[in-house]
Design a protein around this motif. Structure first.
Motif, PDB file in Angstrom:
ATOM      1  N   UNK A   1       1.027  -1.275   0.457  1.00  0.00           N
ATOM      2  CA  UNK A   1      -0.523  -0.260  -0.021  1.00  0.00           C
ATOM      3  C   UNK A   1       0.990   0.894   0.112  1.00  0.00           C
ATOM      4  N   UNK A   2      -0.172   2.589  -0.775  1.00  0.00           N
ATOM      5  CA  UNK A   2       1.491   3.429  -0.659  1.00  0.00           C
ATOM      6  C   UNK A   2       0.674   4.334   0.345  1.00  0.00           C
ATOM      7  N   UNK A   3       1.407   5.609   0.614  1.00  0.00           N
ATOM      8  CA  UNK A   3       1.173   6.427   1.820  1.00  0.00           C
ATOM      9  C   UNK A   3      -1.041   6.645   1.229  1.00  0.00           C
ATOM     10  N   UNK A   4      -1.556   7.289   0.445  1.00  0.00           N
ATOM     11  CA  UNK A   4      -2.423   7.285  -0.053  1.00  0.00           C
ATOM     12  C   UNK A   4      -3.789   6.249   0.140  1.00  0.00           C
TER      13      UNK A   4
ATOM     14  N   UNK B   1      -3.826   5.519   3.943  1.00  0.00           N
ATOM     15  CA  UNK B   1      -4.017   6.125   4.602  1.00  0.00           C
ATOM     16  C   UNK B   1      -5.664   5.845   5.136  1.00  0.00           C
ATOM     17  N   UNK B   2      -6.736   5.631   3.632  1.00  0.00           N
ATOM     18  CA  UNK B   2      -7.920   5.430   3.433  1.00  0.00           C
ATOM     19  C   UNK B   2      -7.982   4.157   4.312  1.00  0.00           C
TER      20      UNK B   2
ATOM     21  N   UNK C   1     -10.651   1.949   8.833  1.00  0.00           N
ATOM     22  CA  UNK C   1     -10.555   1.301  10.891  1.00  0.00           C
ATOM     23  C   UNK C   1     -11.546   2.198  11.784  1.00  0.00           C
ATOM     24  N   UNK C   2     -11.072   3.369  11.989  1.00  0.00           N
ATOM     25  CA  UNK C   2     -11.449   4.336  12.247  1.00  0.00           C
ATOM     26  C   UNK C   2     -12.924   4.430  12.160  1.00  0.00           C
ATOM     27  N   UNK C   3     -13.278   4.391  11.111  1.00  0.00           N
ATOM     28  CA  UNK C   3     -14.740   5.101  10.956  1.00  0.00           C
ATOM     29  C   UNK C   3     -15.636   3.518  11.808  1.00  0.00           C
TER      30      UNK C   3
ATOM     31  N   UNK D   1      -4.486  -2.359  12.746  1.00  0.00           N
ATOM     32  CA  UNK D   1      -4.091  -1.118  12.781  1.00  0.00           C
ATOM     33  C   UNK D   1      -2.661  -1.146  11.383  1.00  0.00           C
ATOM     34  N   UNK D   2      -1.489  -2.613  11.313  1.00  0.00           N
ATOM     35  CA  UNK D   2      -0.356  -2.062  10.631  1.00  0.00           C
ATOM     36  C   UNK D   2      -0.911  -3.075   9.393  1.00  0.00           C
TER      37      UNK D   2
END
Ligand SMILES: *Cc1c(COP(=O)(O)O)cnc(C)c1O
Length: 224
Positions: free
Chosen positions: A1-4, A7-8, A13-15, A221-222
């Motif tokens: 996975x790249x940075x973007x 982040x998505x 996960x946060x959602x 998370x990772x």
């Protein structure tokens, strides 16, 4: 996975945490502790860069190495593993923001002595073995409340903030749920407790629905 993409992925996960907590109450604020025990300092930095501040480790030597490597970042370190008495001083040298696994009166007494000698205090959670499993550390549910009160009166350098528990090891959701309910019921009876730490990558939504306000998320998370 790249940075973007990462982040998505984390936004999702946060959602999921948000959705679970809103089912309980607008007022239930749930904190995510990212458990970095399978991850490198590089992985931690990547998650830090998209906003995560609290990280957890379960081995004193790993916590020490990662805290040192990342000392320039304002991270909040949690220790979530079994603490051997001969490692107490090593842990205190790192001055973690929360020790989540206070699992016996004996350890509390030893910790109190070392804290007093260093003129320090430490915020701690009592670990509850909520499903009474052989393989797990922690206080038996029926012993927790009296032990909590005893530690408050006998260990002035230990600042108890609440409880931590690992959900029952079972494929039966009802059994896992019961273990979370047991922990939460004890939490509600403790004087001045503000943290109920329960829920991991595989069961955090259920834990939040049972009243958890701190989830310890490792693999999810990772993305491991
Ligand atoms: C490893 C660990 C976690 C995180 O586990 P995941 O399933 O990877 O989310 C949480 N709590 C404790 C005590 C752990 O040891």
């Amino acid at each position: 996975m790249n940075e973007i993409e990462y982040k998505l992925y984390i936004d999702n996960v946060i959602r999921r945490v948000e959705t679970a907590r809103l089912k309980v109450s607008d007022h239930l604020i749930v904190k995510i502790v990212a458990v970095s025990k399978y991850s490198t300092a590089e992985d931690i930095k990547r998650l830090y860069n998209i906003g995560q501040r609290a990280f957890g480790e379960n081995k004193v030597q790993d916590l020490k190495a990662k805290a040192k490597e990342l000392e320039d970042l304002p991270l909040e370190w949690h220790f979530i593993g079994n603490l051997q008495k001969n490692k107490i001083n090593n842990l205190l040298d790192i001055n973690p923001s929360l020790f989540q696994a206070l699992d016996s009166l004996e350890l509390a007494e030893e910790l109190q002595k070392k804290l007093k000698a260093k003129n320090m205090t430490l915020e701690c959670l009592m670990q509850i073995n909520s499903a009474k499993e052989e393989s797990k550390h922690g206080f038996m549910p029926e012993d927790t409340i009296s032990a909590y009160t005893q530690i408050i009166s006998e260990c002035p350098n230990i600042n108890l903030k609440g409880v931590m528990s690992i959900g029952a090891h079972s494929d039966d959701k009802q059994v896992v749920k019961k273990s979370f309910e047991t922990t939460h019921a004890i939490y509600k009876q403790l004087p001045n407790a503000t943290i109920c730490s329960m829920g991991m990558s595989g069961d955090f939504e259920l834990a939040i629905e049972c009243g958890s306000n701190m989830v310890r998320l490792g693999s999810i998370m990772f993305n491991k």
